[in-house]
Design an enzyme around this catalytic site. Sequence first.
Site, short mmCIF file in Angstrom:
data_model
loop_
_atom_site.label_atom_id
_atom_site.label_comp_id
_atom_site.label_asym_id
_atom_site.label_seq_id
_atom_site.Cartn_x
_atom_site.Cartn_y
_atom_site.Cartn_z
CE LYS A 1 15.33 -11.16 7.03
NZ LYS A 1 14.21 -10.36 6.55
CB SER B 1 12.87 -3.87 5.91
OG SER B 1 11.50 -3.86 6.15
CG HIS C 1 6.13 -4.63 5.98
ND1 HIS C 1 7.30 -4.07 6.44
CD2 HIS C 1 6.50 -5.77 5.34
CE1 HIS C 1 8.34 -4.84 6.11
NE2 HIS C 1 7.88 -5.87 5.43
NE ARG D 1 9.15 -7.67 -1.22
CZ ARG D 1 10.08 -7.63 -0.29
NH1 ARG D 1 10.63 -6.47 0.03
NH2 ARG D 1 10.52 -8.72 0.29
P1 ADP Z 1 10.82 -11.63 6.58
O1 ADP Z 1 9.54 -12.18 7.14
O2 ADP Z 1 11.38 -12.49 5.50
O3 ADP Z 1 11.80 -11.20 7.62
P2 ADP Z 1 9.83 -8.91 6.14
O4 ADP Z 1 9.65 -8.70 7.60
O5 ADP Z 1 10.60 -7.87 5.41
O6 ADP Z 1 10.43 -10.32 5.76
O7 ADP Z 1 8.40 -9.00 5.43
C1 ADP Z 1 7.34 -9.74 5.92
C2 ADP Z 1 6.42 -10.14 4.77
O8 ADP Z 1 5.97 -8.97 4.05
C3 ADP Z 1 7.07 -11.04 3.72
O9 ADP Z 1 6.08 -11.94 3.24
C4 ADP Z 1 7.47 -10.09 2.62
O10 ADP Z 1 7.52 -10.73 1.35
C5 ADP Z 1 6.30 -9.10 2.68
N1 ADP Z 1 6.68 -7.79 2.13
C6 ADP Z 1 7.82 -7.11 2.33
N2 ADP Z 1 7.81 -5.93 1.66
C7 ADP Z 1 6.62 -5.88 1.00
C8 ADP Z 1 6.01 -4.93 0.10
N3 ADP Z 1 6.65 -3.81 -0.25
N4 ADP Z 1 4.78 -5.21 -0.39
C9 ADP Z 1 4.14 -6.37 -0.04
N5 ADP Z 1 4.66 -7.30 0.79
C10 ADP Z 1 5.88 -7.07 1.30
#
Ligand code: ADP
Length: 164
Positions: A41, A128, A17, A90
């Site tokens: 979630k 995460s 992130h 990813r």
């Molecule tokens: P969500 O919004 O589905 O709850 P997250 O908070 O985990 O998901 O992630 C927010 C955004 O960051 C999403 O677009 C996810 O695909 C992206 N993301 C998560 N992990 C990574 C990573 N390791 N590298 C690049 N982007 C990521």
Amino acid sequence: MVTALYPGSFDPVTVGHVDVAVRAAALFEKVVIGIYSTPSKNLLFDADTRVELFQKSVEHLPNVEVRKFEGLVVRFARELGAAVIVRGLRSGSDFEFEFDMAFMNRRLEPTVDMVSFMASQDYMFVSSSLLKEVARLGGDITGMVPAHVAKAVYAKFGKPVSDN
Ligand code: ADP
């Protein structure tokens, strides 16, 4: 001036992130990290803690701000005057999800566009949800999250068990 909104649950923020936030901050004049207050979630951290953990991870970036929000992402983008919603990709499964989401968001708010950053190779395995599972089972999450985030996760689950 282009403002970009990078929304997510960030429970907790990972190095993947932060990598996307750094790259977005180099492209757009202003980046707002939007933390969903109540995603559908099971959460480890409350919204204020998720904000603090992300803030500490990007305090070196002057054009990045971290805020929590509720409701539709596109509505929050409109409130901020953001022209772009940033997401990270990813894998193929991320793509499928983001593709559907992008079409839905465009239908809801045609003035906001979606920009996806390809994950950096070193971080494409970092998620995460997986790292929480690893930490819960006593595994080591060093390098997957900033050091202050690892400390917060271990405070919930206990320190990792050494295999030696
Ligand atoms: P969500 O919004 O589905 O709850 P997250 O908070 O985990 O998901 O992630 C927010 C955004 O960051 C999403 O677009 C996810 O695909 C992206 N993301 C998560 N992990 C990574 C990573 N390791 N590298 C690049 N982007 C990521």
